[in-house]
Design an enzyme around this catalytic site. Structure first.
Site, PDB file in Angstrom:
ATOM      1  N   ASP A 202     -34.608 -40.011 -37.928  1.00  0.00           N
ATOM      2  CA  ASP A 202     -35.628 -39.504 -36.859  1.00  0.00           C
ATOM      3  C   ASP A 202     -37.176 -39.838 -37.546  1.00  0.00           C
ATOM      4  O   ASP A 202     -37.385 -40.264 -38.280  1.00  0.00           O
ATOM      5  CB  ASP A 202     -35.356 -37.997 -36.793  1.00  0.00           C
ATOM      6  CG  ASP A 202     -35.681 -37.195 -38.191  1.00  0.00           C
ATOM      7  OD1 ASP A 202     -35.659 -37.799 -39.202  1.00  0.00           O
ATOM      8  OD2 ASP A 202     -36.118 -36.135 -38.083  1.00  0.00           O
ATOM      9  N   ASP A 204     -40.846 -39.040 -38.663  1.00  0.00           N
ATOM     10  CA  ASP A 204     -41.641 -38.022 -38.837  1.00  0.00           C
ATOM     11  C   ASP A 204     -42.927 -37.959 -38.521  1.00  0.00           C
ATOM     12  O   ASP A 204     -43.653 -38.950 -38.448  1.00  0.00           O
ATOM     13  CB  ASP A 204     -41.768 -38.168 -40.548  1.00  0.00           C
ATOM     14  CG  ASP A 204     -40.228 -38.107 -41.142  1.00  0.00           C
ATOM     15  OD1 ASP A 204     -39.404 -37.009 -40.903  1.00  0.00           O
ATOM     16  OD2 ASP A 204     -39.761 -39.046 -41.863  1.00  0.00           O
ATOM     17  N   ASP A 253     -38.114 -32.713 -35.876  1.00  0.00           N
ATOM     18  CA  ASP A 253     -39.137 -31.636 -36.706  1.00  0.00           C
ATOM     19  C   ASP A 253     -40.570 -32.084 -36.834  1.00  0.00           C
ATOM     20  O   ASP A 253     -40.735 -33.300 -36.378  1.00  0.00           O
ATOM     21  CB  ASP A 253     -38.822 -31.350 -37.858  1.00  0.00           C
ATOM     22  CG  ASP A 253     -38.459 -32.421 -39.120  1.00  0.00           C
ATOM     23  OD1 ASP A 253     -39.257 -33.531 -38.565  1.00  0.00           O
ATOM     24  OD2 ASP A 253     -37.930 -32.366 -39.903  1.00  0.00           O
TER      25      ASP A 253
END
Length: 479
Positions: A202, A204, A253
């Site tokens: 993913d 960041d 996130d």
């Protein structure tokens, strides 16, 4: 008694707004609880759902084209959510619905809807780096730090990754270009932009509107997939939120930072995207190797770390003219640990104007001592460094959130000594101080080193607090 209000009791306009929104005459309790929300409720009521449906469909076509769902299903899910309040009688749940619907109607178009219109031309700004020349050096540095002993009995938490990560990554690449003043990236994807051989999962990110963005994205995923999406807040990670699906699979996130922090983070511009300066990222990597868990990760997949390290070493060689000749001078700086008080003293006088740095391993103790000093000039860089810094009477005070490795009883391991030096250098970069000579010596101190076993390590600071979450399906916000 829960009576229905009559129009002679309450102002007609407010009552009408609430009645239209709920699809029923509100009870006395509902009216008094919701009347202060009348302005938000009115915005939701007049919101053009058809345009919103169209934007979500366009987002689906561009970023989630492989997800098997029809346009009518998307529309039904959206209209169902925007009428959910008509079947809800719990005041707490009504407040949650109003809050989340308000985020959608006031922010979605500017945050995610804008990704569907024609993008500005990409300004190609890549430099060709010779990463291969740094691979052997990186391997040598990492090999000397590959000293963690893996406890096979230790149960590791599994990090389940959603199949939607690739879709969200595609969206994030565009988002980073459109919102490059408020959102920047770091980690593997940022290094991939420099070296296409880097593998990444993913993306960041650091951003100034993390909560709003994640709520909008969570709803986009919900409307497209029909899945229940949950946003979680972790107490021991500052201003951190993560989106997971109903099966606890990780989607994305984000760390939230203030705009003034964003302004001082060193960054470079590549293909219309701002990434955290790889020099800064390299220092963070050196710092993180003081964390015993990170050394265990290195032991499991050294080649992954080697690709990243080589990329960052080549960047600093090219950008700062660092010569890797093994001349380390006074690096790493001398570190003495007081294990009882959990403070490490770093001798800094050879490099900086402050003579020493007191590194606290307990954040609350540092905060208390700063208050006792009656000094109000501390710098808080939030999750960028996980610490405040204060320079007072030629002494730096700061907090170190990682473990401290020991090579013998009472002796700081050189891996942690370098990590502490890197932590101080992060401050120098963030405040535009001098750091290049110190950086050169620090990197050269990592060359031609023998492996030194870990004798023991300190425990990390325990962070109080509870987990927070937003459950869209159950209309619950706990923070």
């Amino acid at each position: 008694m829960n009576r229905n209000p009559d129009q002679n009791t309450f102002p007609n306009i407010t009552l009408k707004i609430i009645e239209t929104y709920l699809g029923r005459v509100p009870s006395v309790n509902e009216y008094h609880m919701l009347k202060l929300q009348a302005r938000n409720i009115q915005k939701i009521t007049v919101f053009n759902k058809d345009i919103f449906v169209s934007l979500v469909k366009k987002n689906k076509k561009r970023f989630f084209s492989d997800v098997d769902t029809s346009a009518s299903e998307i529309k039904d899910r959206i209209l169902s959510y925007f009428s959910k309040q008509t079947q809800t009688y719990n005041i707490g749940k009504l407040f949650t619905i109003i809050e989340l619907q308000s985020v959608l109607v006031t922010t979605y178009t500017d945050i995610l809807g804008v990704l569907t219109i024609k993008a500005p031309n990409v300004i190609s700004s890549k430099i060709s780096y010779n990463v291969t020349s740094m691979e052997e050096l990186a391997r040598d540095m990492l090999n000397s730090m590959n000293v963690a002993v893996i406890d096979k009995a230790k149960v590791m938490g599994r990090h389940n990754v959603s199949s939607l990560v690739k879709n969200v990554n595609k969206l994030m690449e565009e988002y980073l270009r459109r919102h490059n003043k408020s959102c920047i990236c770091y980690g593997s994807y940022s290094l991939y932009l420099i070296n296409p051989n880097i593998r990444y999962g993913d993306i960041d990110i650091l951003q100034t509107n993390s909560r709003t963005f994640l709520i909008d994205l969570a709803f986009l995923i919900k409307f497209i997939t029909g899945n229940n999406i949950i946003l979680s807040k972790i107490p021991y990670l500052r201003n951190y939120m993560v989106i997971k699906d109903e099966n606890d699979n990780h989607i994305i996130d984000s760390f939230n930072i203030r705009q003034d922090t964003m302004n001082v983070v060193p960054k470079i511009f590549i293909d219309n995207i701002y990434i955290v300066d790889p020099t800064f990222q390299l220092l963070n990597m050196i710092k993180m190797f003081s964390q015993i868990d990170r050394l265990e990760d290195l032991s499991k997949d050294p080649e992954k770390f080697n690709a990243r390290m080589a990329t960052m070493l080549e960047y600093v060689r090219y950008t700062h003219g660092i010569v890797f000749d093994g001349k380390r001078n006074n690096m790493p700086m001398k570190c003495i640990i007081d294990e009882n008080n959990r403070i490490v003293t770093v001798t800094t006088k050879d490099y900086f104007s402050f003579k020493k740095c007191l590194v606290y391993l307990d954040e609350n103790v540092l905060s208390s001592d700063i208050l006792d000093l009656n000094a109000d000039t501390s710098c808080d860089f939030e999750s960028v460094t996980n610490s405040v810094y204060l320079i007072h009477d030629n002494i730096m005070y700061t907090y170190f959130s990682n473990t401290i490795l020991l090579s013998d009883k009472g002796k700081v391991h050189e891996i942690s000594a370098r990590g502490l030096c890197a932590h101080i250098l992060l401050y120098q970069m963030l405040t535009s101080g001098e750091y290049k000579q110190c950086l050169s010596d620090l990197l050269n101190s990592m060359m031609n080193r023998d492996k030194i076993p870990i004798y023991s390590h300190t425990e990390r600071d325990k962070k109080p607090g509870r987990h927070g979450f937003i459950n869209i399906e159950k209309d619950i916000i706990v923070f």
